[in-house]
Design a protein around this motif. Structure first.
Motif, PDB file in Angstrom:
ATOM      1  N   SER A 121       1.039 -27.921  19.825  1.00  0.00           N
ATOM      2  CA  SER A 121       0.317 -27.283  18.724  1.00  0.00           C
ATOM      3  C   SER A 121      -0.573 -28.277  17.986  1.00  0.00           C
ATOM      4  O   SER A 121      -1.707 -27.964  17.648  1.00  0.00           O
ATOM      5  CB  SER A 121       1.300 -26.602  17.765  1.00  0.00           C
ATOM      6  N   SER A 136      -3.827 -29.250  19.776  1.00  0.00           N
ATOM      7  CA  SER A 136      -4.919 -28.269  19.839  1.00  0.00           C
ATOM      8  C   SER A 136      -5.673 -28.157  18.520  1.00  0.00           C
ATOM      9  O   SER A 136      -6.708 -27.485  18.469  1.00  0.00           O
ATOM     10  CB  SER A 136      -4.384 -26.910  20.280  1.00  0.00           C
ATOM     11  N   GLU A 168      -5.790 -24.679  27.779  1.00  0.00           N
ATOM     12  CA  GLU A 168      -4.568 -24.765  27.004  1.00  0.00           C
ATOM     13  C   GLU A 168      -3.578 -23.674  27.388  1.00  0.00           C
ATOM     14  O   GLU A 168      -2.370 -23.902  27.439  1.00  0.00           O
ATOM     15  CB  GLU A 168      -4.905 -24.656  25.529  1.00  0.00           C
ATOM     16  N   VAL A 169      -4.104 -22.469  27.678  1.00  0.00           N
ATOM     17  CA  VAL A 169      -3.221 -21.384  28.105  1.00  0.00           C
ATOM     18  C   VAL A 169      -2.461 -21.816  29.360  1.00  0.00           C
ATOM     19  O   VAL A 169      -1.235 -21.693  29.442  1.00  0.00           O
ATOM     20  CB  VAL A 169      -4.029 -20.104  28.379  1.00  0.00           C
ATOM     21  N   THR A 213       0.124 -24.719  28.589  1.00  0.00           N
ATOM     22  CA  THR A 213       1.296 -24.270  27.840  1.00  0.00           C
ATOM     23  C   THR A 213       2.225 -23.463  28.746  1.00  0.00           C
ATOM     24  O   THR A 213       3.440 -23.656  28.746  1.00  0.00           O
ATOM     25  CB  THR A 213       0.859 -23.420  26.638  1.00  0.00           C
ATOM     26  N   PHE A 264      -7.814 -16.015  24.847  1.00  0.00           N
ATOM     27  CA  PHE A 264      -6.952 -17.138  24.494  1.00  0.00           C
ATOM     28  C   PHE A 264      -5.897 -16.715  23.488  1.00  0.00           C
ATOM     29  O   PHE A 264      -4.711 -17.009  23.657  1.00  0.00           O
ATOM     30  CB  PHE A 264      -7.795 -18.282  23.917  1.00  0.00           C
ATOM     31  N   ASP A 305      -2.129 -17.042  24.675  1.00  0.00           N
ATOM     32  CA  ASP A 305      -1.407 -18.163  24.079  1.00  0.00           C
ATOM     33  C   ASP A 305      -0.260 -17.670  23.212  1.00  0.00           C
ATOM     34  O   ASP A 305       0.829 -18.240  23.241  1.00  0.00           O
ATOM     35  CB  ASP A 305      -2.360 -19.049  23.281  1.00  0.00           C
ATOM     36  N   THR A 340       2.491 -16.756  25.422  1.00  0.00           N
ATOM     37  CA  THR A 340       3.173 -17.927  25.972  1.00  0.00           C
ATOM     38  C   THR A 340       4.167 -18.500  24.976  1.00  0.00           C
ATOM     39  O   THR A 340       5.248 -18.949  25.347  1.00  0.00           O
ATOM     40  CB  THR A 340       2.140 -19.003  26.347  1.00  0.00           C
TER      41      THR A 340
END
Lengths: 341, 118
Positions: A124, A127, A160-161, A164, B67, B71, B74
């Protein structure tokens, strides 16, 4: 007081200095390695073999004229580099450089702190840097930085998706989010997690290259199309902060890869106690950690010297249509294996 | 418990302090010879005629929306992954259902062309 404030503060100051020195020498190493790949010499003038080059660079950036373009948003323009550098540095707080050591009659742990959501903290906090990139490009009020910051942010959030999602399958294996516990779990498992999660490691490393805007994913800084990228309008110290952050992020990606996949401070064959391997145990853990991290940093440079740049549609396709499905498939397989075994 | 977070707070202060200190120190020693042309936004030698903040491709907006969706989903997987040991089959099946819904959305976005760039 001593344990909660003074000792952590000392560790932070040592770590901050170490990171800054590592970053400046990383720049020199990059210039040298790429020069050698291209059969050149690289920096040779400042000091023997150019080893004082980083100091010369730092002095130059310090005394250089610092320009704020007339149309720029002055405050946001100054805030953006700070927003980029701070997350890049504070991520180091949870990275375990080693286990506990005895120092001046005290037991000192070689990490600033060990929080039980360490990995989530890294994901976190790392980002947050995207905000700085968007704001920097936006505040410049110039075409190239704006285009580059849009590209950079789209790229960062896409990968990032995938990253993660990939890390979730590692957590399934490790059973913890604490960085220290993840290394201990590798000791208990008698094996580095890269051998249990090879796909996850490859996905993580590709994602790491993309998240640090490194070649072959360095589109936000594609000189031929965008001049300098999102920091085109930056000069002097504010440019230096962006630059430091980029290299600090490379060290973070390498250090996290080492911790999660390559056993952190553990020696090779972490739990095999036989005589021929005894010498491996004589090397302190933090040296193993730094050596492994260095290998990944070298790979970053090697990749940059070897691979050509992606096209933007290829980049987005790789992120959304290859890495994410692979990450989901890897997670499902990991879940089944974990329950069945 | 919360003691573990004190060093992080300290680290934030030190990191912000370092950045601000570096900017101020450079402000004290750097050269200053500005002129009008030097302070203009860079545009390969051409005088900038309009504001740079023009309209941009809607694709970026779409990527940002995707996103947010993926995200956040996730993040829901994190707590499940930590206690996977104890949940065993129950947790696995629950999560397969969750992932199935996620994948349905993903396939829908793919079929609609949301993942195409050109």
């Amino acid at each position: 007081m001593l344990d909660t404030v003074v000792i952590p503060l000392l560790k932070i100051l040592i770590l901050l200095n170490g990171v800054l020195i590592a970053v400046t020498y990383m720049v020199l190493l990059e210039r040298k390695v790429i020069a050698w790949v291209q059969v050149r010499l690289g920096p040779m003038r400042v000091g023997p073999y150019g080893i004082l080059q980083p100091i010369a660079d730092a002095v130059k950036l310090m005394v250089k004229e610092d320009i704020t373009p007339t149309r720029a948003d002055k405050w946001v323009f100054t805030a953006a580099p700070i927003i980029v550098i701070v997350p890049a540095l504070i991520v180091f707080a949870v990275i375990p450089f080693g286990d506990q050591v005895d120092l001046f009659g005290r037991t000192v742990s070689l990490y600033v702190t060990d929080i039980n959501v360490g990995l989530l903290y890294i994901v976190s906090v790392a980002s947050i840097g995207v905000y700085g990139i968007i704001l920097g490009g936006w505040a410049s009020n110039s075409k190239y930085p704006l285009l580059a910051s849009l590209r950079a942010s789209a790229q960062l959030i896409s990968y990032e998706v995938a990253v993660t999602m990939t890390l979730v399958s590692l957590i399934v294996v490790a059973g913890s989010l604490s960085m220290v516990q993840i290394v201990r779990a590798q000791q208990d498992a008698h094996v580095w997690f890269v051998f249990l999660q090879p796909v996850a490691f490859v996905l993580y490393f590709i994602g790491g290259l993309a998240e640090t805007n490194r070649a072959p994913f360095d589109l936000p800084e594609a000189e031929q199309e965008l001049t300098g990228g999102f920091h085109t309008e930056y000069s002097g110290m504010r440019f230096a902060l962006f630059f430091l952050a980029e290299y600090a992020n490379m060290i973070v990606v390498s250090a996290v890869a080492t911790t999660l996949f390559w056993g952190g401070w553990l020696r090779p064959f972490p739990s095999i106690q036989v005589a021929p391997l005894a010498w491996l145990g004589l090397v302190p853990g933090w040296i193993w950690f730094l050596a492994k991290t260095f290998v990944f940093l070298y790979v970053f440079l090697w990749v940059r010297a070897t691979l050509p740049r992606y096209r933007y549609d290829q980049l987005m396709r790789l992120g959304w249509k290859v890495l994410i499905p692979l990450a989901i498939a890897n997670l499902i397989v990991t879940g089944f294996v974990k329950v069945l075994l | 418990m919360l003691d573990a977070y004190v060093p992080i707070l300290l680290f934030i202060l030190v990191a912000v302090g370092f950045a601000v200190f570096a900017l101020i120190a450079s402000k004290l020693v750097h050269a200053e010879k500005y002129n009008k042309v030097k302070l203009e936004p860079y545009e390969c030698g051409i005088e900038p005629r309009t504001d740079a903040r023009d309209r941009y491709s809607v694709r970026y907006y779409l990527v940002a929306m995707l996103f947010v969706i993926f995200d956040v989903e996730t993040v829901f997987l994190f707590p499940w992954a930590v206690i996977m040991d104890r949940l065993a089959w129950f947790g696995l099946i629950e999560m397969l259902i969750f992932l199935f819904i996620l994948v349905v959305g993903y396939v829908y976005a793919w079929r609609k062309g949301a993942l195409e760039w050109a």
